[in-house]
Design an enzyme around this catalytic site. Structure first.
Site, mmCIF file in Angstrom:
data_model
loop_
_atom_site.group_PDB
_atom_site.id
_atom_site.type_symbol
_atom_site.label_atom_id
_atom_site.label_comp_id
_atom_site.label_asym_id
_atom_site.label_seq_id
_atom_site.Cartn_x
_atom_site.Cartn_y
_atom_site.Cartn_z
ATOM 1 N N SER A 1 0.848 -1.187 0.000
ATOM 2 C CA SER A 1 0.000 0.000 0.000
ATOM 3 C C SER A 1 0.886 1.240 0.000
ATOM 4 O O SER A 1 2.116 1.133 0.034
ATOM 5 C CB SER A 1 -0.847 0.011 1.261
ATOM 6 O OG SER A 1 0.007 0.166 2.382
ATOM 7 N N LYS A 2 0.241 2.379 0.001
ATOM 8 C CA LYS A 2 1.000 3.630 0.061
ATOM 9 C C LYS A 2 1.880 3.624 1.310
ATOM 10 O O LYS A 2 3.033 4.025 1.277
ATOM 11 C CB LYS A 2 0.034 4.812 0.101
ATOM 12 C CG LYS A 2 0.725 6.140 0.301
ATOM 13 C CD LYS A 2 -0.245 7.286 0.286
ATOM 14 C CE LYS A 2 0.455 8.629 0.362
ATOM 15 N NZ LYS A 2 1.275 8.798 1.547
ATOM 16 N N ARG A 3 1.287 3.131 2.406
ATOM 17 C CA ARG A 3 2.037 3.107 3.660
ATOM 18 C C ARG A 3 3.264 2.195 3.594
ATOM 19 O O ARG A 3 4.280 2.483 4.204
ATOM 20 C CB ARG A 3 1.133 2.718 4.828
ATOM 21 C CG ARG A 3 0.788 3.934 5.672
ATOM 22 C CD ARG A 3 -0.165 3.593 6.776
ATOM 23 N NE ARG A 3 -1.412 3.057 6.228
ATOM 24 C CZ ARG A 3 -2.095 2.050 6.769
ATOM 25 N NH1 ARG A 3 -1.658 1.474 7.850
ATOM 26 N NH2 ARG A 3 -3.233 1.638 6.233
#
Ligand code: GLU
Length: 510
Positions: free
Chosen positions: A263-265
């Protein structure tokens, strides 16, 4: 096989994640392999999640990867428009068809009533969803009388159209990646098909458009697998079973440690890009880093992504886009999530940089040079790239690690100085500079070497004693590409002055 028409159907809710690029790539490869059509459809019916610039980003990402759509927004085509917000009026007709057939119904519940229902079912230990089991306790056109329904509709209060899922039925689909998928209808809820603003939800718009655009295969991420049974039901309810596309749900991209979805994280946590190129959030101004700016070549990125979830059947790893088109097959797409190994991405980049023509790589270097206010001929930039390309992972490292091709070293590697800068070596280098001074031919790698060997023979010294010192004098570093070729690129006068500078600086240091 029927005529292949596949679509990539992103929602413009932000930058395209690298996993989305992989989905687009697999669609492209499948289309090209079967002389089919690759379509880009923008699914923007959820206006609340619309992000300006996202659609442009998606289009640019496909172009950067070299997989432009044959048909779709911008490219146009027989089934235009390809942006769902421009197709608004097409969907109501199908919602009406479902209502008329008894496969959908109006629902008038307020959000408070929906929450109450969920809480109540939860407390009773039931599945807290609007479905075959709960719908008769709610306010809808199945539970209310004709008069009540009329009253609700005439009151102007908002209402939605929901699909009526069967109570006790097994829904089956053959997924080209996952095989036979069976889901019991009690697992499904009565999803909203048409929202209170009259716009379709993803499910209705997606199925209607796939049908109208004659999509033959739906190739998409595994996160859409739970929606597939509902889509199968809709094909059935709309009488389109014969034209139902085949489904292929691609494995998720997982974090490098195998834990959790990429994910972006994950990008922030592991320190690597998860977008094809930089994205600046239009609201916060926050920049999410991309592969392109990090120095990944599009060809390497494509090759890396192709192998995240697909295996070619042998040990071959390097594939051009054309080779991928030939070799790709949905049969060899794995069911298991694919670990995102950024080290592998770097490896691919290295391989592609090595194979890149010097002239193409020189473009990167010339840009870095001009950003630093340094002029260079095309020829010199190409020579530098030719020497450096075996040694770097990213194009920008040519400038960052080999500035010495353009500027004398400002400092000398201390450890190397301690180990390799000896008085006899320094004397020999000065003598070498004198030899070079006297020579009037253009310095070539060969002549540089010959002259050095000759000098060392006369002094009865080994090359091993002098070469590290010479490298230090010319580059300030302990390692680098072939030294004689480096001298050729630097030119005779520069070599002489750098030797003199080093001898002076390093003697003064002692
Ligand atoms: N609009 C969906 C998305 O954002 C499309 C899913 C599908 O391909 O059906 O990914």
């Amino acid at each position: 096989m029927k005529t292949v028409r596949v679509r990539f159907a992103p929602s413009p809710t932000g930058p395209l994640h690298i996993g989305g690029v992989r989905t687009a790539l697999y669609n492209y490869l499948f289309a090209k392999q079967h002389q089919g059509t690759f379509i880009l459809r923008i699914e923007d019916t959820d206006q609340t999640r619309f992000v300006p610039g996202a659609e442009e980003y998606i289009r640019e990402a496909l172009n950067w990867c070299g997989i432009p759509p044959d048909e779709g927004v911008v490219a146009g085509g027989e089934y235009a428009p390809y942006r769902q917000s421009e197709r608004k009026d097409m969907y109501q007709k199908y919602a009406q068809q479902l209502l008329d057939g008894g496969f959908a119904y109006y629902a008038f519940d307020t959000s408070d009533e929906l929450n109450e229902m969920r809480e109540r079912l939860q407390a009773e230990g039931e599945n807290p969803q609007y479905d075959a089991a709960s719908r008769m306790s709610m306010k809808n056109s199945l539970s209310l009388s004709a008069a009540e329904i009329k009253e609700h509709i005439n009151s102007g209060a908002p209402y939605v159209v929901r699909v009526k899922t069967p109570q006790d039925e097994e829904i089956r689909l053959n997924d080209l990646v996952r095989g036979d998928v069976r889901v019991h209808s009690s697992m499904l809820d009565d999803k909203v098909l048409l929202k209170s603003d009259g716009l379709p939800t993803y499910h209705l718009a997606n199925v209607v458009d796939d049908y109208l655009m004659k999509i033959s295969h739906v190739i998409r991420g595994e996160e859409w697998l739970p929606s597939a049974p509902l889509h199968v039901l809709l094909y059935h309810y709309l009488g389109w079973e014969e034209d139902m596309p085949e489904f292929a749900h691609l494995p998720l991209l997982m974090n490098p440690d195998g834990k959790g979805k990429l994910s972006k994280r994950s990008g922030d946590r592991f320190g690597f890009p998860v977008y094809p190129f930089d994205w600046k959030n239009p609201q916060s101004g926050e920049v999410s880093p991309g592969f392109r700016e990090a120095g990944y070549l599009p060809e390497a990125t494509v090759n890396f992504l192709a192998l995240l979830g697909w295996h070619p059947g042998d040990d071959e790893e390097l594939f051009s886009l054309e080779e991928l088109v030939k070799s790709f097959s949905l049969d060899r797409v794995s069911k298991a999530g694919a670990k995102f190994d950024i080290e592998k991405a770097k490896w691919f980049n290295q391989q592609y940089i090595k194979e890149m023509p010097d002239s193409a790589l020189a473009e990167y270097l010339l840009k870095d040079l001009s950003d630093n206010g340094i002029e260079s001929s095309q020829e010199k930039a190409e020579q530098v790239c030719g020497l450096m390309k075996e040694r770097v992972t990213f194009p920008q490292e040519i400038w960052s690690t080999a500035q010495y091709f353009y500027q004398p070293p400002e400092q000398y590697d201390e450890k190397m100085v301690r180990k390799k800068w000896k008085a006899d070596a320094s004397d020999a280098l000065l003598a070498y500079a004198e030899v070079l001074e006297k020579s009037d031919e253009v310095l070539s790698a060969e002549s540089a070497k010959q002259q050095l060997q000759q000098l060392l023979e006369d002094r009865q010294m080994g090359l091993g004693k002098v070469m590290p010192a010479l490298r230090l004098a010319l580059t300030g570093q302990g390692g680098g590409p072939d030294l004689m070729s480096t001298m050729e690129v630097l030119s005779r006068q520069e070599v002489i002055s750098r030797i003199q500078l080093a001898v002076k600086t390093l003697a003064a240091d002692k």
